[in-house]
Write a protein that holds these residues in place. Structure first.
Motif, PDB file in Angstrom:
ATOM      1  N   VAL A  10       0.301   4.654  -2.202  1.00  0.00           N
ATOM      2  CA  VAL A  10       0.674   5.868  -1.944  1.00  0.00           C
ATOM      3  C   VAL A  10       2.388   5.894  -1.946  1.00  0.00           C
ATOM      4  N   LEU A  11       2.864   6.852  -2.771  1.00  0.00           N
ATOM      5  CA  LEU A  11       4.303   6.957  -3.088  1.00  0.00           C
ATOM      6  C   LEU A  11       4.897   7.927  -2.362  1.00  0.00           C
ATOM      7  N   VAL A  12       5.753   7.987  -1.493  1.00  0.00           N
ATOM      8  CA  VAL A  12       6.337   8.810  -0.754  1.00  0.00           C
ATOM      9  C   VAL A  12       7.790   8.849  -1.254  1.00  0.00           C
TER      10      VAL A  12
ATOM     11  N   VAL B  44      16.739   3.840  -3.933  1.00  0.00           N
ATOM     12  CA  VAL B  44      16.237   2.889  -2.778  1.00  0.00           C
ATOM     13  C   VAL B  44      14.691   3.076  -2.985  1.00  0.00           C
ATOM     14  N   VAL B  45      14.211   1.660  -2.958  1.00  0.00           N
ATOM     15  CA  VAL B  45      12.700   1.581  -3.059  1.00  0.00           C
ATOM     16  C   VAL B  45      12.504   0.740  -1.899  1.00  0.00           C
TER      17      VAL B  45
ATOM     18  N   PRO C 178       0.762  -1.149  -0.024  1.00  0.00           N
ATOM     19  CA  PRO C 178       0.073   0.032  -0.041  1.00  0.00           C
ATOM     20  C   PRO C 178       0.788   1.363  -0.096  1.00  0.00           C
ATOM     21  N   VAL C 179       2.029   1.352   0.529  1.00  0.00           N
ATOM     22  CA  VAL C 179       2.945   2.389   0.709  1.00  0.00           C
ATOM     23  C   VAL C 179       4.369   1.937   0.207  1.00  0.00           C
ATOM     24  N   ILE C 180       4.697   2.951  -0.719  1.00  0.00           N
ATOM     25  CA  ILE C 180       6.291   2.584  -1.010  1.00  0.00           C
ATOM     26  C   ILE C 180       7.120   4.097  -0.996  1.00  0.00           C
ATOM     27  N   HIS C 181       8.232   4.013  -0.320  1.00  0.00           N
ATOM     28  CA  HIS C 181       9.268   5.162  -0.041  1.00  0.00           C
ATOM     29  C   HIS C 181      10.127   4.927  -1.051  1.00  0.00           C
ATOM     30  N   ILE C 182      10.567   6.219  -1.936  1.00  0.00           N
ATOM     31  CA  ILE C 182      11.772   6.037  -2.746  1.00  0.00           C
ATOM     32  C   ILE C 182      12.722   7.312  -2.431  1.00  0.00           C
ATOM     33  N   ASP C 183      13.909   7.122  -2.548  1.00  0.00           N
ATOM     34  CA  ASP C 183      14.911   8.063  -2.465  1.00  0.00           C
ATOM     35  C   ASP C 183      16.110   7.786  -3.355  1.00  0.00           C
ATOM     36  N   GLU C 184      16.840   8.922  -3.410  1.00  0.00           N
ATOM     37  CA  GLU C 184      18.165   8.370  -4.072  1.00  0.00           C
ATOM     38  C   GLU C 184      19.459   9.360  -3.376  1.00  0.00           C
ATOM     39  N   THR C 185      20.721   8.931  -3.554  1.00  0.00           N
ATOM     40  CA  THR C 185      21.745   9.482  -3.161  1.00  0.00           C
ATOM     41  C   THR C 185      22.932   9.541  -4.155  1.00  0.00           C
TER      42      THR C 185
END
Length: 731
Positions: free
Chosen positions: A729-731, A699-700, A679-686
């Protein structure tokens, strides 16, 4: 000896400044330093009045005696002078304000919170250390620990709580160094730094540095690099100039480093020559736009944009002025509108401040204005990034003012800097006098003209390598240095002033032959050296033997086969057990036969290879040590040699990662498929640095799954295909 807050603050900026102030050395004055002091005094008075107005009149004390602080009943004290006696020196500070918080527990003493007022919106480490010094002095004078303190700063009266008790050790270290410094009758070694531009002793220190030809004159040279040169006996710029040697870049390097050679900078100063090192890659278009943005960094406010447009030899200067913060988006939209009306243009700016300003401002705009700024960013070129590694002017720094003055820009004034423009803008905001605005616009236009002069100078000289003189500056290419001093002269015979010196040199050369050349030519020593450099091979006994045999000929089905030769292949692997792990080597033999029926030669395995093979468990263990344990592959290779007596070639051990990654392709797809059902996915990059090239690790993550992957850029258009079918929901 008394160490005050003024001396402590001066030491944080420069030890020489601290020593000069303690010796009552008169300064030559500095407009920016005087302005900062005046602003701090005004801000302190205003904030003190504001805090006093917010407190009950019977609970406010002005300049109370430090001896009666413990028994005081006030809740706010202003201008509290505190001092304490240490082992060999005294410390003293005038605290801007002190807040007294009565204890809620019986028998507990009240808590004191020092307050310092700073007019800037952004704080630095030195501001917090100065507050920690105030707390340290108050703590020693009252004999109790001061845990927290406050800084009130900025236009919005923001209050920052600082845990000063944690910085008491750092303050004590600085005090010990200051005491050692002030006890010396001579000043410390002179080192010019960034604080010189806002110091009242700038003229004095720079004059001494020029007389000594000190290395710190070269702006940008780190203290570590200066110490490295001094350890080699290089103390002056003139000495450093003789150490430059042109080097050819490595041909196989995809992204070669482009450092700034301070030795070449020193050589340019010594010979009063502009040196071109390499080839600056500067774009050429029909229309050139030279951009310069003035702003107040403390407020992130960009109030003046100057754009010098040159098309077909005709120049037009555009100036966009913002009276208030609300007008900032207006002038940015005007700049974007100007860019939309140009075709085939390049934008040149000097330094990263202008690009950073456009990047921050683009987020504030929408529609055509935003797309206009983005197109400017795509066409922009930082001229400083070309000058620093490629073009070396006979100046101590790469500032536009010094370079422009060297190129003959008569309107440039070295004393007029960006700090001076901050003062002018502040004066304009308080007086609204048109003269201050005219000064700022003229200053901005002069920078644009100097930038044009510099860019055209680079364009006219980057292709040619012949020495010439342009605008009073001699121009040479570093390739000519090699031609002027051929390397064969290093090995030519020398003429000595004394015959004894020649004899000493001859004996020294004989010793060199004996120690170096003889070892390489003697048969016995050469054999020892060769044996050390031979490639190591596996010398292990197989644990298991497998024979691949053939009972009948696949061509004529005859059973009369005569074995002729056998080929062997080794499978090197590891076997894991509860008690440990061991080496496992399997030898597989494949026989070739001669058929009596058809007379042909057949093999037990058609595609049998004698190449050495490494097992899955061995490769998994190596990759585990590399990824999980953080060991590099060379150390993993050493572990295999020490633990299992296995010698894996360096190139081969790096291929283990490729093999393991292929094995996990299916799991990777299953992982992404499971994430799309979350239901929820967090995405970020570095950002990561791979061989000098910037890339990004994405990173997912969900509540129980994490997926890392590599991408060459920050563009997120690939997420549409990757997360196809995701409805959460995409965070």
């Amino acid at each position: 000896m008394k160490i005050t807050s003024e001396l402590f603050h001066a030491y944080l900026k420069c030890p020489t400044k601290c020593w000069l102030r303690s010796s009552d050395e008169p300064g030559s004055g500095n407009a920016y330093a005087d302005w900062v002091k005046a602003q701090n005094d005004l801000y302190r008075a205003a904030e003190t009045e504001r805090l006093v107005a917010m407190s009950p009149s019977d609970e406010v004390a002005s300049s109370p005696e430090a001896e009666r602080v413990k028994s005081a009943k006030w809740s706010l004290a202003t201008s509290l002078a505190a001092q304490a006696k240490m082992e060999a020196w005294d410390v003293e500070s005038e605290l801007h304000a002190v807040e007294r918080v009565p204890s809620t527990r019986r028998g507990k003493s009240a808590q004191f919170i020092p307050i310092r007022f700073i007019f800037t919106n952004k704080l630095g480490k030195d501001d917090k250390l100065l507050l920690a010094f105030d707390a340290f002095v108050l703590s020693k004078s009252q004999g109790r620990e001061i845990k927290t303190s406050k800084i009130i700063h900025g236009d919005d009266h923001f209050t920052l709580k600082v845990k000063t008790s944690a910085q008491a050790g750092e303050v004590r270290k600085r005090l010990d160094k200051i005491a050692t410094l002030l006890s010396s009758p001579t000043p410390p070694d002179l080192v010019l730094n960034r604080h010189c531009a806002e110091c009242e002793f700038q003229a004095r220190c720079r004059k001494i540095a020029i007389e000594k030809d000190d290395l710190s004159l070269l702006a940008g040279m780190s203290a570590k690099e200066r110490e490295r040169h001094r350890s080699k006996g290089i103390f002056t710029v003139n000495q450093l100039s003789y150490t430059f040697r042109p080097r050819r870049p490595l041909k196989r390097t995809k992204h070669p480093a482009k450092p700034h050679h301070f030795a070449l900078q020193a050589l340019a100063i010594r010979e009063n020559t502009v040196y071109i090192h390499g080839t600056p890659n500067i774009p050429q278009c029909k229309t050139q736009v030279y951009l310069d943005i003035e702003g107040l960094p403390d407020r992130d406010f960009y109030y003046l944009i100057g754009a010098l447009v040159v098309a077909d030899g005709q120049e037009t200067f555009h100036s966009f002025w913002a009276d208030t913060m609300a007008d900032q988006t207006v002038i940015l939209a005007q700049l974007a509108e100007l860019a939309c009306g140009l075709t085939d243009y390049c934008v040149f700016h000097f330094g990263g401040y202008d690009r950073m300003a456009l990047q921050k401002s683009a987020a504030l705009l929408t529609g055509a204005a935003r797309s206009g700024l983005e197109s400017i960013l795509k066409c922009s070129t930082n001229v400083l990034s070309l000058v620093r590694p490629h073009v070396y002017f006979p100046t101590y720094s790469c500032s536009l003012k010094e370079i422009g003055k060297r190129l003959g820009c008569a309107n440039l004034k070295l004393e007029t800097t960006g700090l001076q423009s901050i003062i002018w803008r502040t004066e304009w905001e308080s007086e609204r006098n048109a003269d201050w605005k005219a000064k700022l616009v003229d200053y901005n236009r002069t920078d644009c003209l100097a930038l044009r002069k510099l860019t055209e100078f680079i364009l006219s000289n980057m292709a040619s390598a012949n020495p010439r003189k342009e605008d009073g500056a001699n121009v040479k290419h570093t390739k000519e240095i090699q031609k002027t001093h051929p390397r064969w002269q290093m090995f030519a015979s020398r003429d000595y002033a004394l015959d004894d010196l020649g004899h000493i040199n001859k004996c020294g050369y004989f010793d060199y032959q004996r120690e170096k050349v003889f070892v390489k030519t003697h048969k016995q020593f050469r054999g020892i050296s060769d044996s050390r450099h031979k490639g190591k091979r596996h010398n292990v006994r197989p644990n298991k033997f497998i024979d691949l045999v053939l009972k009948k000929c696949p061509a004529c089905m005859a059973k009369k086969l005569q074995p002729t030769t056998a080929r062997c292949r080794y499978l090197i692997d590891l076997k894991f057990a509860r008690s440990g792990m061991r080496r496992a080597v399997t030898c597989t033999s494949c026989w070739s036969y001669s058929c009596a029926g058809c007379g042909g030669t057949v093999s037990a395995h058609r595609n049998f290879s004698t190449q050495q093979v490494y097992g899955h468990d061995l490769m998994s263990w190596c990759v585990y040590l590399n990824v999980v344990s953080g060991m590099n592959m060379l150390k993993v290779k050493k572990c295999l040699e020490d633990f299992f007596n296995l010698y894996v070639p360096r190139a081969q051990i790096y291929r283990f990662k490729t093999y393991i990654s292929v094995q996990y392709d299916a799991l990777d797809c299953q992982l992404l498929e499971a994430m799309t059902r979350s239901p929820v996915i967090h995405i970020d990059e570095t950002t990561v640095n791979l061989r000098g090239q910037s890339a990004y690790v994405w990173v997912v993550a969900t509540m129980d799954l994490v997926h890392f992957f590599y991408r060459p850029s920050r563009e997120a258009h690939f997420l549409t295909e990757m997360l196809k079918g995701f409805s959460g929901v995409l965070v």
